[in-house]
Design a protein around this motif. Structure first.
Motif, short mmCIF file in Angstrom:
data_model
loop_
_atom_site.label_atom_id
_atom_site.label_comp_id
_atom_site.label_asym_id
_atom_site.label_seq_id
_atom_site.Cartn_x
_atom_site.Cartn_y
_atom_site.Cartn_z
N MET A 10 48.09 28.03 42.33
CA MET A 10 47.39 29.24 41.46
C MET A 10 46.05 29.20 42.39
O MET A 10 45.75 30.52 42.41
CB MET A 10 47.10 28.82 40.05
CG MET A 10 46.07 29.66 39.49
SD MET A 10 45.97 28.93 37.79
CE MET A 10 44.99 30.63 37.21
N LEU A 11 45.28 28.37 42.67
CA LEU A 11 43.83 28.40 43.40
C LEU A 11 44.05 28.97 44.68
O LEU A 11 43.26 29.83 45.24
CB LEU A 11 43.38 27.07 43.41
CG LEU A 11 42.86 26.49 42.13
CD1 LEU A 11 42.41 25.08 42.29
CD2 LEU A 11 41.93 27.35 41.10
N THR A 12 45.15 28.74 45.42
CA THR A 12 45.12 29.11 46.83
C THR A 12 45.69 30.73 46.50
O THR A 12 45.21 31.44 47.41
CB THR A 12 46.26 28.52 47.35
OG1 THR A 12 46.18 27.20 47.65
CG2 THR A 12 46.68 28.93 48.92
N ARG A 13 46.40 31.26 45.61
CA ARG A 13 46.70 32.52 45.58
C ARG A 13 45.52 33.25 45.13
O ARG A 13 45.35 34.39 45.67
CB ARG A 13 47.74 32.79 44.14
CG ARG A 13 49.18 32.29 44.83
CD ARG A 13 50.18 32.42 43.75
NE ARG A 13 51.42 31.70 44.02
CZ ARG A 13 52.60 32.27 43.46
NH1 ARG A 13 52.63 33.64 42.84
NH2 ARG A 13 53.73 31.53 43.91
N ILE A 14 44.58 32.87 44.13
CA ILE A 14 43.50 33.55 43.86
C ILE A 14 42.53 33.55 45.01
O ILE A 14 41.96 34.64 45.37
CB ILE A 14 43.02 32.72 42.55
CG1 ILE A 14 43.63 32.96 41.52
CG2 ILE A 14 41.44 33.66 42.51
CD1 ILE A 14 42.99 32.05 40.22
N ARG A 15 42.39 32.63 45.67
CA ARG A 15 41.45 32.48 47.07
C ARG A 15 42.14 33.47 47.92
O ARG A 15 41.12 34.22 48.53
CB ARG A 15 41.38 31.06 47.61
CG ARG A 15 40.52 31.01 48.67
CD ARG A 15 40.52 29.32 49.21
NE ARG A 15 40.85 28.23 48.13
CZ ARG A 15 41.96 27.45 48.03
NH1 ARG A 15 42.72 27.43 48.97
NH2 ARG A 15 41.73 26.47 47.01
N ASN A 16 43.34 33.53 48.18
CA ASN A 16 43.82 34.59 49.31
C ASN A 16 43.69 36.11 48.75
O ASN A 16 43.33 36.96 49.69
CB ASN A 16 45.36 34.28 49.42
CG ASN A 16 45.51 32.81 50.38
OD1 ASN A 16 44.66 32.40 50.82
ND2 ASN A 16 46.86 32.52 50.16
N ALA A 18 41.30 37.08 46.77
CA ALA A 18 39.81 37.54 46.80
C ALA A 18 39.40 37.81 48.14
O ALA A 18 38.91 38.62 48.43
CB ALA A 18 39.11 36.27 46.16
N ARG A 19 40.18 36.93 49.09
CA ARG A 19 39.75 37.24 50.54
C ARG A 19 40.25 38.72 51.23
O ARG A 19 39.89 39.29 51.97
CB ARG A 19 40.57 36.22 51.48
CG ARG A 19 39.98 36.11 52.90
CD ARG A 19 40.46 34.93 53.66
NE ARG A 19 40.06 34.00 53.20
CZ ARG A 19 40.73 32.61 53.01
NH1 ARG A 19 41.92 32.46 53.60
NH2 ARG A 19 40.41 31.71 52.87
N ASN A 20 41.49 38.81 50.54
CA ASN A 20 42.26 40.21 50.84
C ASN A 20 41.53 41.42 50.08
O ASN A 20 42.16 42.63 50.28
CB ASN A 20 43.74 40.06 50.88
CG ASN A 20 44.10 39.12 51.77
OD1 ASN A 20 43.65 39.09 52.64
ND2 ASN A 20 45.40 38.63 51.57
N ARG A 21 40.73 41.48 49.29
CA ARG A 21 40.00 42.25 48.27
C ARG A 21 41.37 42.92 47.50
O ARG A 21 41.13 43.88 47.23
CB ARG A 21 39.52 43.15 48.95
CG ARG A 21 38.38 42.67 50.17
CD ARG A 21 36.87 43.12 49.51
NE ARG A 21 36.00 42.84 50.73
CZ ARG A 21 35.00 41.96 50.22
NH1 ARG A 21 34.65 41.59 49.13
NH2 ARG A 21 34.16 41.51 51.20
N TYR A 66 34.91 41.90 41.20
CA TYR A 66 33.98 41.91 42.39
C TYR A 66 32.74 42.66 41.93
O TYR A 66 32.42 43.01 40.96
CB TYR A 66 34.65 43.03 43.49
CG TYR A 66 35.85 42.43 44.00
CD1 TYR A 66 35.84 41.42 45.00
CD2 TYR A 66 37.13 42.87 43.65
CE1 TYR A 66 37.08 41.00 45.46
CE2 TYR A 66 38.15 42.48 44.06
CZ TYR A 66 38.44 41.50 45.10
OH TYR A 66 39.53 41.16 45.50
N GLY A 67 31.54 42.37 42.72
CA GLY A 67 30.17 42.89 42.60
C GLY A 67 30.13 44.23 42.60
O GLY A 67 31.01 44.96 42.99
N PRO A 68 29.07 44.78 42.13
CA PRO A 68 28.70 46.36 42.26
C PRO A 68 29.07 46.98 43.61
O PRO A 68 29.33 48.10 43.79
CB PRO A 68 27.31 46.38 42.03
CG PRO A 68 26.51 45.23 42.03
CD PRO A 68 27.65 44.24 41.98
#
Length: 132
Positions: A10-16, A18-21, A66-68
Motif C-alpha cells: 500500500m505504501l509503495t503504491r501511494i508513493r509511486n 504521488a511521484r507520478n502526480r 496536492y498543494g495549491p
C-alpha cells in the motif's frame, strides 16, 4: 500472486502514485490498510478514500492531495516495522517526527492511529510507518 506484506504494498503504491502526480490510487483492502488510510486522511496527507467491494476482499480507492501549486504533500513514506523485524514503541519513546512536521502511524490495541493520538491516549504499539 502471493502478497506477504500488504502494508508495504500500500505504501509503495501511494508513493509511486504521488511521484507520478496521479489523482487516485487503488490498494488492496484490509483492516490495517483502512486504518492507515483513515489516519492519513485525518492528518491531511490524502484528500479521502472509499472502500470498493468486489467478489474477493475489496479495494481501497485513495484520492491523493496536492498543494495549491501542484506540489506533493507526501514526501516520504517509510515502512518501519517489517514482517521479519517488528518494531514496537512505548508511548514515552514516541518522539515527534521532524519536530512535529511528520507523523508516525502506530497499530495499538485501540486501533491504528497517529503518534499524536497515541500520546494523548497514552498507548504504545507497533510502529507501522513514518510519513513526512
Amino acid at each position: 500472486m502471493s502478497l506477504n506484506d500488504p502494508i508495504a504494498d500500500m505504501l509503495t503504491r501511494i508513493r509511486n502514485a504521488a511521484r507520478n502526480r496521479s489523482k487516485e490510487v487503488i490498494c488492496l483492502n484490509s483492516k490495517v490498510c483502512r486504518g492507515i488510510a483513515e489516519t492519513l486522511q485525518a492528518e491531511g496527507y490524502i484528500a479521502g478514500f472509499e472502500v470498493v467491494e468486489d467478489d474477493r476482499q475489496g479495494k481501497i480507492n485513495i484520492s491523493l492531495r496536492y498543494g495549491p501549486r501542484g506540489e506533493t504533500i507526501l514526501h516520504t513514506l517509510k515502512r518501519e516495522s517489517k514482517p521479519g523485524c517488528r518494531v514496537y514503541r512505548k508511548v514515552e519513546e514516541l518522539d515527534p517526527i521532524r519536530q512535529g512536521l511528520g507523523i508516525s502511524i502506530i497499530s495499538t490495541s485501540s486501533g491504528v492511529m497517529s503518534d499524536r493520538a497515541c500520546r494523548e491516549k497514552r498507548v504504545g504499539g507497533e510502529l507501522l510507518c513514518t510519513v513526512i
